[in-house]
Design a protein around this motif. Structure first.
Motif, short mmCIF file in Angstrom:
data_model
loop_
_atom_site.label_atom_id
_atom_site.label_comp_id
_atom_site.label_asym_id
_atom_site.label_seq_id
_atom_site.Cartn_x
_atom_site.Cartn_y
_atom_site.Cartn_z
N ARG A 174 77.89 -82.85 48.58
CA ARG A 174 79.00 -83.52 49.34
C ARG A 174 80.25 -83.00 48.60
NH1 ARG A 174 77.92 -88.45 48.85
NH2 ARG A 174 78.88 -88.73 46.81
N LEU A 175 80.01 -82.66 47.36
CA LEU A 175 81.25 -81.97 46.66
C LEU A 175 81.14 -80.28 46.60
CD1 LEU A 175 81.23 -83.96 43.12
CD2 LEU A 175 83.14 -83.99 44.89
N THR B 6 83.29 -80.90 50.53
CA THR B 6 84.90 -80.89 49.95
C THR B 6 85.24 -79.34 50.17
OG1 THR B 6 83.94 -82.55 48.40
CG2 THR B 6 86.19 -81.54 47.98
N THR C 216 88.69 -78.91 51.93
CA THR C 216 89.88 -78.15 51.32
C THR C 216 90.19 -76.89 51.80
OG1 THR C 216 89.13 -79.05 49.21
CG2 THR C 216 90.55 -77.03 49.40
N GLU D 235 77.71 -79.15 41.26
CA GLU D 235 78.74 -78.61 42.00
C GLU D 235 79.43 -77.48 41.96
OE1 GLU D 235 83.33 -79.48 43.46
OE2 GLU D 235 82.63 -80.56 41.69
N ASN E 217 79.36 -74.60 45.09
CA ASN E 217 80.65 -74.54 45.88
C ASN E 217 81.00 -73.00 45.89
OD1 ASN E 217 81.68 -73.84 43.38
ND2 ASN E 217 82.83 -75.82 43.25
N ARG F 116 91.34 -83.21 47.19
CA ARG F 116 90.06 -83.56 46.58
C ARG F 116 90.23 -85.16 46.23
NH1 ARG F 116 86.02 -80.67 43.62
NH2 ARG F 116 85.20 -82.04 41.80
N TRP G 112 89.77 -87.03 49.35
CA TRP G 112 88.40 -87.08 49.80
C TRP G 112 87.41 -87.69 49.17
CZ3 TRP G 112 86.20 -85.74 54.32
CH2 TRP G 112 84.87 -85.46 54.61
N VAL G 113 87.53 -87.56 48.01
CA VAL G 113 86.80 -88.43 47.01
C VAL G 113 86.88 -90.10 47.38
CG1 VAL G 113 85.93 -89.04 44.66
CG2 VAL G 113 86.27 -86.54 45.52
N HIS H 174 85.31 -91.27 50.64
CA HIS H 174 83.78 -91.60 50.36
C HIS H 174 83.73 -92.77 49.64
CE1 HIS H 174 79.71 -91.06 50.06
NE2 HIS H 174 79.84 -91.24 48.79
N SER I 91 87.42 -86.45 41.02
CA SER I 91 88.43 -86.11 41.88
C SER I 91 89.64 -85.22 41.19
CB SER I 91 89.13 -87.11 42.68
OG SER I 91 89.66 -88.03 41.47
N GLY J 76 89.29 -80.70 39.31
CA GLY J 76 89.42 -79.42 40.16
C GLY J 76 90.01 -78.16 39.83
#
Length: 544
Positions: free
Chosen positions: A84-85, A89, A93, A148, A152, A314, A317-318, A321, A351, A354
């Motif tokens: 998910r991240l 994400t 982003t 993550e 990513n 970020r 979005w977190v 969820h 979150s 980042g």
């Protein structure tokens, strides 16, 4: 590229990192700050690396080392939040930044804005994980952030390749969506194949230094092989690291010890250089913007605006969820899946973790100068300047405030240490039982040519040595629980150091052969390394 300047930067980064650690400061923040100030030194030449060097030389060993140390079962257990991240994400982003910057920046087309979104989307977990481990974040949170970081980069670089191709006018081998899946599947397959070949070859070498050197070459080979066929080099490296780390127990003890020390040193060296390199670009980013006739103030204001969007997307979005899950709108999951989900305090930490890093700068540097028609790439200098602002801004703002946030939320899990201690006891019991069974089997069937009394004497010594080692470790753990573990380990360290100094003194006096001394010291080194590892483990437990 100036080789002397590169060497001086590395040496200076080592000195700054040493000073930062002595003062209990975050080395990445100090390196970026000092590097930014140093970039304005008059007549300082520009240290500029080709993006292919950063992506093909600096990034693969960092990813491979992290994957080596990352547990495959842990990755599977936290697969949902990691994906998910690491995927969703990043895409959210990138798209949000694309539409915002296309509206904000006159020099951009929508395609160029999407390139910028892909550049600033991936996070760098190095700083967050280092701070979190020092301040006692729960292991599952550290695992999610690390996982993550491994995923990513591949998502962002694949999106970057698609967006650049769309702007430049080059034709992808297949459609954009199919190309994305091709990169993923191709990268994973290449990583698996190369790692399997390396394991097969290393099992037949019987030479630890050669095995270690071959392992050192694997991340570079995996990255270059995948990129050669337009697959994901990042995923190839991560997959190879996962497989090699999961099967590391097949290697000899000497090889494992050598590789552990090697990758720790490589990690530290590259991380120090990357953060120093980031800071040193400040003055030259400003000059590049000025040279193409763009207003520096406006461009950096664009950068700060995009920075604000990146830092807001970020958490939102977190949070979205988390709200969706806790209000029962998510897909029904098993109890095991729910046990891996994050609470609101853990979600807040995730979150805010980042920070951007080397991939953002390397991708920004890799934006082409011109498109297929020969015209300049729209907004190239703006992309590079904004990417610099976002990378350094997230590191300085989020990285600097992360320790305060962790302390304020008090995320230490009181049961986690107990669970770890129970697992350690289980591991020792399994090890002790297996050793006893092996000794019993040897006692029943002693090797041919050895008298039974001699065999019993040898087995007794082996059993005594094995039990003494287990008792020493258990005593250390018991002492730690009685707040005396530090003294226990201190005494062991003092004894080992006294033995070392006595051997060196005897060698210097001419009474002990130097080669013999080195051989004996190797054994003491292993004991001292084990003692120091226990000290470090107790410190980490004490932080939780």
């Amino acid at each position: 590229m100036n080789g002397v300047l590169l060497l001086l930067v590395v040496i200076a980064a080592i000195a700054v990192t040493s000073l930062a650690k002595r003062r209990n400061l975050q080395a990445p923040l100090v390196l970026v700050t000092i590097g930014s100030a140093a970039s304005f030194i008059p007549a300082l030449p520009r240290l500029e690396l080709n993006p292919d060097v950063i992506l093909g030389v600096v990034l693969p060993p960092l990813l491979y080392s992290a994957a080596l140390k990352f547990s495959v079962p842990t990755f599977r257990r936290h697969l949902a939040p990691i994906m998910r991240l690491g995927v969703l994400t990043v895409l959210v982003t990138a798209v949000t930044v694309a539409f915002f910057s296309n509206w904000l920046v006159p020099e951009f087309t929508l395609g160029a804005a999407l390139v910028l979104g892909a550049v600033v989307a991936p996070t760098d977990a190095v700083s967050a994980v280092a701070v979190g481990r020092r301040l006692g974040l729960p292991n599952r949170l550290l695992a999610i952030l690390t996982g993550e970081g491994l995923v990513n980069d591949a998502t962002a670089l694949t999106l970057f390749a698609v967006a650049v191709s769309a702007v430049v006018g080059t034709v992808l081998p297949v459609g954009s969506v199919a190309f994305f899946f091709y990169e993923v599947v191709g990268g994973i397959l290449i990583g698996l194949v190369l790692a399997t070949i390396v394991r097969w070859v290393r099992h037949r070498m019987y030479d630890s230094p050669l095995e270690t050197v071959l392992g050192l070459m694997l991340p570079f080979a995996a990255y270059l092989a995948a990129e050669e066929v337009h697959a994901s080099g990042v995923l190839a490296v991560v997959t190879a690291g996962f497989l090699m780390g999961h099967k590391a127990t097949d290697a000899s003890v000497t090889t494992r010890i050598q590789e552990r020390s090697l990758w720790e040193s490589v990690d530290l060296l590259l991380e120090m250089f990357v953060f120093a390199y980031m800071g040193l670009q400040l003055r030259f980013v400003i000059e590049d913007v000025r040279d193409v006739g763009l207003p520096v103030t406006h461009i950096f204001l664009y950068g700060f605006a995009v920075l604000g969007v990146v830092m807001a997307v970020r958490p939102l979005w977190v949070l979205l969820h988390w709200v969706r899950r806790w209000h029962g709108l998510s897909i029904r999951r098993s109890d095991r899946d729910r046990s891996t989900e994050l609470g609101w305090r853990e979600s807040l930490i995730v979150s805010w973790a980042g920070m951007r890093g080397v991939v953002t700068l390397a991708a920004a540097s890799g934006v082409p100068v011109a498109i297929a028609s020969g015209e300049p790439f729209p907004g190239r200098e703006v992309i590079q300047a904004v990417a610099f602002v976002v990378a350094v801004g997230t590191l300085l703002i989020q990285g600097a405030t992360m320790p305060f946030l962790i302390r304020a939320l008090d995320l230490a899990d009181p049961l986690e240490r107990q669970r770890e201690e129970n697992q350690v006891k289980l591991a020792r019991r399994i090890s002790r039982d297996a050793g006893e069974r092996a000794l019993a089997k040897l006692a029943e069937h002693p090797p041919a040519g050895i008298e039974r009394d001699d065999a019993i004497y040898i087995l007794t010594r082996v059993r005594r040595s094995m039990r003494a080692q287990l008792q020493a470790e258990e005593a250390g753990d018991a002492a730690e629980r009685r707040r005396a573990g530090a003294m226990f380990d201190h005494y062991r360290h003092v004894v080992l150091r006294a033995q070392r100094e006595a051997l060196i003194e005897a060698r210097d006096a001419g009474g002990l052969d130097d080669d013999v001394m080195r051989t004996v010291l190797e054994g003491l080194d292993l004991e001292e390394a084990a003692a120091e590892e226990r000290v470090q483990r107790h410190r980490e437990w004490g932080a939780r």
